[in-house]
Design a protein around this motif. Structure first.
Motif, short mmCIF file in Angstrom:
data_model
loop_
_atom_site.label_atom_id
_atom_site.label_comp_id
_atom_site.label_asym_id
_atom_site.label_seq_id
_atom_site.Cartn_x
_atom_site.Cartn_y
_atom_site.Cartn_z
N GLN A 18 -27.25 15.50 -12.98
CA GLN A 18 -27.78 14.43 -12.13
C GLN A 18 -27.74 13.07 -12.81
OE1 GLN A 18 -28.38 14.93 -8.81
NE2 GLN A 18 -28.32 12.70 -8.84
N ALA A 19 -28.04 13.03 -14.09
CA ALA A 19 -27.99 11.76 -14.83
C ALA A 19 -26.57 11.21 -14.87
CB ALA A 19 -28.52 11.95 -16.24
N ARG A 21 -24.13 12.00 -12.70
CA ARG A 21 -23.76 11.65 -11.32
C ARG A 21 -24.32 10.29 -10.93
NH1 ARG A 21 -22.22 9.46 -7.76
NH2 ARG A 21 -22.13 10.02 -5.59
N ASP A 22 -25.53 9.97 -11.39
CA ASP A 22 -26.15 8.69 -11.08
C ASP A 22 -25.53 7.53 -11.85
OD1 ASP A 22 -27.88 10.03 -9.38
OD2 ASP A 22 -29.55 10.05 -10.81
N SER A 23 -24.76 7.83 -12.90
CA SER A 23 -24.28 6.77 -13.79
C SER A 23 -22.77 6.56 -13.79
CB SER A 23 -24.72 7.07 -15.21
OG SER A 23 -26.12 7.17 -15.29
N SER A 60 -14.87 13.20 -13.80
CA SER A 60 -15.19 12.97 -12.39
C SER A 60 -13.99 12.34 -11.70
CB SER A 60 -16.44 12.10 -12.26
OG SER A 60 -16.42 11.02 -13.16
#
Length: 188
Positions: A18-19, A21-23, A60
Protein backbone atom coordinates in the motif's frame (compact mmCIF):
# COMPACT_ATOMS: atom_id res chain seq x y z
CA UNK A 1 -1.08 13.71 -32.41
CA UNK A 2 -1.02 11.84 -29.11
CA UNK A 3 1.50 9.13 -28.21
CA UNK A 4 0.69 6.40 -25.72
CA UNK A 5 3.33 4.16 -24.17
CA UNK A 6 3.48 1.36 -21.68
CA UNK A 7 5.94 2.48 -19.01
CA UNK A 8 7.62 0.30 -16.38
CA UNK A 9 8.94 1.87 -13.19
CA UNK A 10 11.35 0.01 -10.90
CA UNK A 11 11.75 0.86 -7.21
CA UNK A 12 12.92 -0.77 -3.99
CA UNK A 13 10.44 -2.96 -2.16
CA UNK A 14 10.28 -0.91 1.03
CA UNK A 15 7.23 -0.10 3.14
CA UNK A 16 4.84 -2.70 1.75
CA UNK A 17 2.32 -2.83 -1.06
CA UNK A 18 0.00 0.00 0.00
CA UNK A 19 2.83 2.43 0.76
CA UNK A 20 4.40 1.75 -2.62
CA UNK A 21 1.05 1.97 -4.42
CA UNK A 22 0.44 5.36 -2.79
CA UNK A 23 3.87 6.64 -3.82
CA UNK A 24 4.79 5.29 -7.27
CA UNK A 25 6.26 6.53 -9.44
CA UNK A 26 9.13 8.03 -7.48
CA UNK A 27 10.85 11.16 -8.76
CA UNK A 28 14.56 10.77 -9.48
CA UNK A 29 17.32 12.47 -7.54
CA UNK A 30 17.93 16.07 -8.65
CA UNK A 31 21.49 15.74 -9.98
CA UNK A 32 23.30 13.80 -12.68
CA UNK A 33 20.25 12.20 -14.25
CA UNK A 34 20.24 11.09 -17.90
CA UNK A 35 17.37 13.38 -18.88
CA UNK A 36 17.15 15.69 -15.89
CA UNK A 37 15.09 15.21 -12.75
CA UNK A 38 11.73 13.55 -13.28
CA UNK A 39 9.86 10.26 -13.31
CA UNK A 40 11.72 7.55 -15.25
CA UNK A 41 10.14 4.63 -17.10
CA UNK A 42 11.41 1.84 -19.32
CA UNK A 43 9.10 1.89 -22.33
CA UNK A 44 7.23 -0.80 -24.24
CA UNK A 45 8.55 -3.87 -22.36
CA UNK A 46 9.42 -4.78 -18.79
CA UNK A 47 12.70 -6.40 -19.91
CA UNK A 48 15.02 -3.60 -18.71
CA UNK A 49 12.88 -2.84 -15.64
CA UNK A 50 13.53 -6.42 -14.52
CA UNK A 51 17.28 -6.04 -15.13
CA UNK A 52 17.53 -2.63 -13.45
CA UNK A 53 17.77 -3.44 -9.79
CA UNK A 54 18.43 -6.47 -7.64
CA UNK A 55 15.56 -7.90 -5.64
CA UNK A 56 13.79 -7.00 -3.49
CA UNK A 57 12.29 -4.63 -6.04
CA UNK A 58 8.86 -3.66 -7.29
CA UNK A 59 7.96 -3.05 -10.91
CA UNK A 60 4.81 -1.13 -11.67
CA UNK A 61 3.21 -0.60 -15.07
CA UNK A 62 1.80 2.72 -16.23
CA UNK A 63 0.16 4.18 -19.29
CA UNK A 64 1.96 7.32 -20.46
CA UNK A 65 -0.01 9.61 -22.76
CA UNK A 66 1.82 12.57 -24.32
CA UNK A 67 0.95 15.20 -26.94
CA UNK A 68 3.59 15.23 -29.72
CA UNK A 69 4.35 18.93 -29.28
CA UNK A 70 5.26 18.23 -25.63
CA UNK A 71 7.40 15.18 -26.37
CA UNK A 72 11.07 15.14 -27.42
CA UNK A 73 11.65 11.66 -28.85
CA UNK A 74 15.38 11.00 -29.17
CA UNK A 75 14.69 7.35 -30.00
CA UNK A 76 12.03 7.33 -32.70
CA UNK A 77 12.12 10.77 -34.33
CA UNK A 78 15.20 11.78 -36.35
CA UNK A 79 14.00 15.39 -36.60
CA UNK A 80 13.90 15.54 -32.78
CA UNK A 81 17.44 14.14 -32.74
CA UNK A 82 18.56 16.85 -35.20
CA UNK A 83 16.88 19.52 -33.08
CA UNK A 84 18.55 18.32 -29.88
CA UNK A 85 21.95 18.14 -31.60
CA UNK A 86 21.56 21.76 -32.72
CA UNK A 87 20.66 22.75 -29.15
CA UNK A 88 23.73 20.97 -27.74
CA UNK A 89 26.01 22.58 -30.34
CA UNK A 90 25.31 26.09 -29.00
CA UNK A 91 26.75 25.19 -25.58
CA UNK A 92 30.25 26.57 -26.11
CA UNK A 93 32.17 29.69 -25.03
CA UNK A 94 30.07 31.86 -27.38
CA UNK A 95 26.81 30.91 -25.66
CA UNK A 96 25.64 33.92 -23.57
CA UNK A 97 24.95 31.72 -20.51
CA UNK A 98 28.01 29.48 -20.89
CA UNK A 99 29.71 30.76 -17.73
CA UNK A 100 26.60 29.99 -15.68
CA UNK A 101 26.28 26.57 -17.37
CA UNK A 102 29.91 25.66 -16.69
CA UNK A 103 29.67 26.73 -13.02
CA UNK A 104 26.74 24.33 -12.59
CA UNK A 105 27.77 21.48 -14.88
CA UNK A 106 31.44 21.87 -15.80
CA UNK A 107 32.78 22.19 -19.32
CA UNK A 108 31.29 18.92 -20.62
CA UNK A 109 28.17 19.13 -22.71
CA UNK A 110 26.00 16.21 -21.62
CA UNK A 111 22.38 15.37 -22.32
CA UNK A 112 21.33 15.58 -18.67
CA UNK A 113 23.20 18.83 -18.04
CA UNK A 114 21.79 20.59 -21.14
CA UNK A 115 18.22 19.57 -20.32
CA UNK A 116 18.59 20.47 -16.63
CA UNK A 117 20.11 23.85 -17.48
CA UNK A 118 17.42 24.76 -20.03
CA UNK A 119 14.65 23.67 -17.64
CA UNK A 120 16.27 25.78 -14.90
CA UNK A 121 16.36 28.79 -17.25
CA UNK A 122 12.67 28.23 -18.07
CA UNK A 123 11.77 28.01 -14.37
CA UNK A 124 13.45 31.38 -13.83
CA UNK A 125 10.90 32.80 -16.29
CA UNK A 126 13.36 34.69 -18.44
CA UNK A 127 11.70 35.10 -21.86
CA UNK A 128 10.48 32.40 -24.22
CA UNK A 129 10.61 28.78 -23.04
CA UNK A 130 13.84 27.17 -24.13
CA UNK A 131 12.77 23.62 -23.37
CA UNK A 132 8.98 23.30 -23.84
CA UNK A 133 8.82 19.54 -23.31
CA UNK A 134 6.85 17.55 -20.75
CA UNK A 135 8.78 14.35 -21.48
CA UNK A 136 11.88 13.05 -23.26
CA UNK A 137 12.67 9.54 -24.44
CA UNK A 138 16.24 8.35 -25.08
CA UNK A 139 18.39 5.24 -25.28
CA UNK A 140 22.04 4.37 -24.83
CA UNK A 141 24.28 1.86 -26.60
CA UNK A 142 23.25 -1.19 -24.60
CA UNK A 143 21.32 -3.94 -26.33
CA UNK A 144 20.79 -7.65 -26.02
CA UNK A 145 22.14 -8.49 -29.47
CA UNK A 146 23.06 -7.20 -32.93
CA UNK A 147 22.07 -9.01 -36.09
CA UNK A 148 23.51 -8.20 -39.51
CA UNK A 149 21.10 -6.74 -42.02
CA UNK A 150 22.96 -8.38 -44.93
CA UNK A 151 25.74 -10.97 -44.83
CA UNK A 152 29.19 -9.50 -45.48
CA UNK A 153 28.24 -5.92 -44.54
CA UNK A 154 28.84 -4.08 -41.28
CA UNK A 155 25.33 -2.64 -40.80
CA UNK A 156 23.56 -4.25 -37.88
CA UNK A 157 20.15 -4.17 -36.28
CA UNK A 158 20.37 -3.63 -32.51
CA UNK A 159 17.71 -5.60 -30.68
CA UNK A 160 16.15 -5.10 -27.25
CA UNK A 161 17.56 -1.65 -26.54
CA UNK A 162 16.85 0.15 -23.24
CA UNK A 163 14.46 3.00 -24.03
CA UNK A 164 13.83 5.33 -21.11
CA UNK A 165 11.21 8.01 -20.92
CA UNK A 166 11.40 10.82 -18.37
CA UNK A 167 8.28 12.80 -17.46
CA UNK A 168 8.93 16.10 -15.67
CA UNK A 169 7.30 16.72 -12.30
CA UNK A 170 4.90 19.46 -13.33
CA UNK A 171 3.35 17.17 -15.98
CA UNK A 172 2.94 14.06 -13.82
CA UNK A 173 -0.84 14.23 -13.40
CA UNK A 174 -1.47 14.86 -17.12
CA UNK A 175 0.71 12.06 -18.49
CA UNK A 176 1.19 9.25 -15.96
CA UNK A 177 -1.55 6.72 -15.14
CA UNK A 178 -0.93 3.73 -12.87
CA UNK A 179 -2.12 0.38 -14.27
CA UNK A 180 -0.84 -2.41 -12.01
CA UNK A 181 2.14 -4.10 -10.42
CA UNK A 182 3.97 -6.76 -12.43
CA UNK A 183 6.67 -7.76 -9.91
CA UNK A 184 6.95 -9.31 -7.33
CA UNK A 185 4.30 -11.87 -8.04
CA UNK A 186 2.57 -11.49 -4.65
CA UNK A 187 1.90 -7.76 -5.48
CA UNK A 188 0.20 -8.64 -8.74
Amino acid sequence: MVFSFKGFHTCRDEGGLQAIRDSVPFVSRPNKQWLGQGYYFWTDSSYWAKKWMKDPKVISQFTLTIEKDQFLDLVGDVSDQELFLSICEIFNEDYPHYEEYSKLHGDSVTVGAVISFLRRQDAAGEGEKLFPYAAVRAKDRRKVNNILFVSGQRSELSLVEPHQLCVYEEYKSKIINFENFIHPEHYC
